[in-house]
Design a protein around this motif. Structure first.
Motif, PDB file in Angstrom:
ATOM      1  N   SER A   1      -9.567   1.914  -9.768  1.00 37.14           N
ATOM      2  CA  SER A   1      -8.416   2.893 -10.161  1.00 37.14           C
ATOM      3  C   SER A   1      -8.649   4.369  -9.593  1.00 37.14           C
ATOM      4  O   SER A   1      -9.537   4.825  -9.080  1.00 37.14           O
ATOM      5  N   ALA A   2      -7.620   5.096  -9.414  1.00 38.99           N
ATOM      6  CA  ALA A   2      -7.719   6.296  -9.152  1.00 38.99           C
ATOM      7  C   ALA A   2      -7.969   7.148 -10.490  1.00 38.99           C
ATOM      8  O   ALA A   2      -7.763   6.583 -11.677  1.00 38.99           O
ATOM      9  N   PRO A   3      -8.096   8.534 -10.588  1.00 38.97           N
ATOM     10  CA  PRO A   3      -8.325   9.120 -11.774  1.00 38.97           C
ATOM     11  C   PRO A   3      -7.011   9.238 -12.645  1.00 38.97           C
ATOM     12  O   PRO A   3      -5.854   9.080 -12.155  1.00 38.97           O
ATOM     13  N   PRO A   4      -7.299   9.216 -13.909  1.00 41.08           N
ATOM     14  CA  PRO A   4      -5.996   9.076 -14.623  1.00 41.08           C
ATOM     15  C   PRO A   4      -5.414  10.349 -14.684  1.00 41.08           C
ATOM     16  O   PRO A   4      -5.658  11.353 -14.378  1.00 41.08           O
TER      17      PRO A   4
ATOM     18  N   PRO B   1      -4.392   4.379 -12.768  1.00 38.07           N
ATOM     19  CA  PRO B   1      -3.451   4.245 -11.575  1.00 38.07           C
ATOM     20  C   PRO B   1      -4.157   3.472 -10.403  1.00 38.07           C
ATOM     21  O   PRO B   1      -5.357   3.772 -10.309  1.00 38.07           O
ATOM     22  N   LEU B   2      -3.078   2.748  -9.702  1.00 37.74           N
ATOM     23  CA  LEU B   2      -3.831   2.209  -8.327  1.00 37.74           C
ATOM     24  C   LEU B   2      -4.468   3.477  -7.618  1.00 37.74           C
ATOM     25  O   LEU B   2      -3.988   4.218  -7.195  1.00 37.74           O
ATOM     26  N   PRO B   3      -5.800   2.901  -6.947  1.00 40.13           N
ATOM     27  CA  PRO B   3      -5.970   3.926  -5.657  1.00 40.13           C
ATOM     28  C   PRO B   3      -5.182   3.622  -4.678  1.00 40.13           C
ATOM     29  O   PRO B   3      -4.362   2.798  -4.623  1.00 40.13           O
TER      30      PRO B   3
ATOM     31  N   SER C   1      -8.280   3.780   0.596  1.00 38.88           N
ATOM     32  CA  SER C   1      -9.528   3.920  -0.312  1.00 38.88           C
ATOM     33  C   SER C   1     -10.208   2.761  -0.748  1.00 38.88           C
ATOM     34  O   SER C   1     -11.311   2.454  -0.443  1.00 38.88           O
ATOM     35  N   PHE C   2      -9.276   1.596  -1.120  1.00 38.59           N
ATOM     36  CA  PHE C   2      -9.683   0.256  -1.444  1.00 38.59           C
ATOM     37  C   PHE C   2      -9.920  -0.470  -0.284  1.00 38.59           C
ATOM     38  O   PHE C   2     -11.149  -1.222  -0.110  1.00 38.59           O
ATOM     39  N   THR C   3      -9.370  -0.208   0.813  1.00 38.54           N
ATOM     40  CA  THR C   3     -10.056  -0.884   2.165  1.00 38.54           C
ATOM     41  C   THR C   3     -11.116  -0.691   2.554  1.00 38.54           C
ATOM     42  O   THR C   3     -12.173  -1.444   3.096  1.00 38.54           O
TER      43      THR C   3
ATOM     44  N   TRP D   1      -8.673  -9.413  -8.162  1.00 35.70           N
ATOM     45  CA  TRP D   1      -7.814 -10.387  -7.504  1.00 35.70           C
ATOM     46  C   TRP D   1      -6.529  -9.844  -7.233  1.00 35.70           C
ATOM     47  O   TRP D   1      -5.847 -10.042  -5.823  1.00 35.70           O
ATOM     48  N   TRP D   2      -5.702  -9.392  -8.000  1.00 37.13           N
ATOM     49  CA  TRP D   2      -4.506  -8.678  -7.589  1.00 37.13           C
ATOM     50  C   TRP D   2      -4.594  -7.787  -6.475  1.00 37.13           C
ATOM     51  O   TRP D   2      -3.896  -7.504  -5.659  1.00 37.13           O
ATOM     52  N   MET D   3      -5.519  -6.689  -6.577  1.00 33.84           N
ATOM     53  CA  MET D   3      -5.524  -5.688  -5.719  1.00 33.84           C
ATOM     54  C   MET D   3      -6.108  -6.397  -4.126  1.00 33.84           C
ATOM     55  O   MET D   3      -5.763  -5.578  -3.312  1.00 33.84           O
ATOM     56  N   ALA D   4      -7.042  -7.220  -4.223  1.00 34.31           N
ATOM     57  CA  ALA D   4      -7.441  -7.891  -3.052  1.00 34.31           C
ATOM     58  C   ALA D   4      -6.178  -8.575  -2.315  1.00 34.31           C
ATOM     59  O   ALA D   4      -6.131  -8.413  -1.052  1.00 34.31           O
ATOM     60  N   ARG D   5      -5.391  -9.075  -3.131  1.00 34.00           N
ATOM     61  CA  ARG D   5      -3.927  -9.515  -2.522  1.00 34.00           C
ATOM     62  C   ARG D   5      -3.134  -8.599  -2.318  1.00 34.00           C
ATOM     63  O   ARG D   5      -2.130  -8.788  -1.342  1.00 34.00           O
TER      64      ARG D   5
END
Length: 270
Positions: free
Chosen positions: A59-62, A69-71, A75-77, A106-110
């Motif tokens: 997550s990114a900061p609220p 929220p999604l990062p 940054s996730f990569t 799982w969802w974020m990896a996809r």
């Protein structure tokens, strides 16, 4: 998608532990105790597992985009590179929380284009039920050259929801959906026209997924489905359930209820 493309059984995972071609991710978390997941990881985890923190990794900061929220994809990569992830490795996220946080990973990896990712069916409990041991050793990771690909997922925004005729599926408990109780967000209720399909109903008594996606049996493939929840986390578990039901993949509204209520002009019910 069929079940063996989405889930992996603990018996299968036991044969892969220690292989360089398998990356296990511990996603345990509690919303009311930010340190709980990592503390549990230190007490013992599936051998070789890397810990993914809901609040700092997934997550990114609220703020105005909600509680989780999604990062950024970038940054996730970078994170996946640090963990040695590549597209040709099998990625196995797990938790002990009804698959909620494992499905977020799982969802974020996809979301960054990974096809070879499967949730451990039954979570940590299924591993322990086999008599398998836990480890307290931190894995030694070799940084990879992972590059994100086109998303295999879909997202919609609050504006999209207000301007399109989606079938909205709310993953929260019935009491929160009805506005009878709200212990997390500052306003109770749900997005008008949404259907309540609590994520807990996707599970069997043994903690594994209902492979038939029974609670979604009344939905049809021609619907444009959007899943949401309180903050875009448990909604991903419903996305898994819908795929198990044999339906097309729904979109995720990442900000979910906690973002929706930030703007008082957006309608709510009741």
């Amino acid at each position: 998608m069929v079940i063996n493309e989405l889930l992996i059984e603990a018996t299968e995972l036991t044969q892969m532990i220690g292989s360089e071609n398998c990356v296990v991710i511990d996603c345990r978390a509690k919303l009311d105790d930010p340190d709980w997941g990592q503390n549990e990881y230190f007490r013992g985890h599936i051998p070789g597992a890397t810990f993914a923190d809901l609040n700092t990794h997934l997550s990114a900061p609220p703020g105005s985009r909600g509680r989780h929220p999604l990062p950024s994809r970038e940054s996730f990569t970078d994170l996946l590179q640090d963990w040695g992830v590549t597209h040709d490795k099998l990625i196995v996220p797990y938790d002990s929380n009804n698959h909620v946080y494992a499905c977020r990973f799982w969802w974020m990896a996809r979301w960054v284009g990974m096809e070879n990712v499967k949730v451990l069916n039954g979570g940590l409990g299924s591993w322990l039920s086999l008599g398998e041991n836990l480890s307290t050793d931190a894995p030694k990771q070799k940084k990879s050259q992972f590059v994100a690909k086109s998303p295999l997922t879909r997202t919609v925004s609050a504006d999209d929801i207000q301007n399109h005729d989606y079938t909205l599926i709310d993953a929260r408990a019935v009491e929160r959906f009805r506005g009878e109780v709200e212990t997390i967000d500052f306003k109770a209720g749900h997005i008008p026209s949404a259907l309540c399909r609590p994520y807990e109903a996707n599970l069997l008594a043994d903690g594994k997924f209902d492979a038939q996606g029974t609670q979604f049996s009344t939905l049809t493939g021609d619907l444009d489905i959007v899943c949401y929840c309180g903050s875009g986390v448990s909604a991903t578990q419903n996305i898994m359930g819908i795929l198990l039901a044999g339906l097309p993949e729904p979109a995720l509204y990442p900000g979910s209820w906690s973002e929706w209520i930030q703007n008082p002009s957006r309608p709510t019910s009741p």
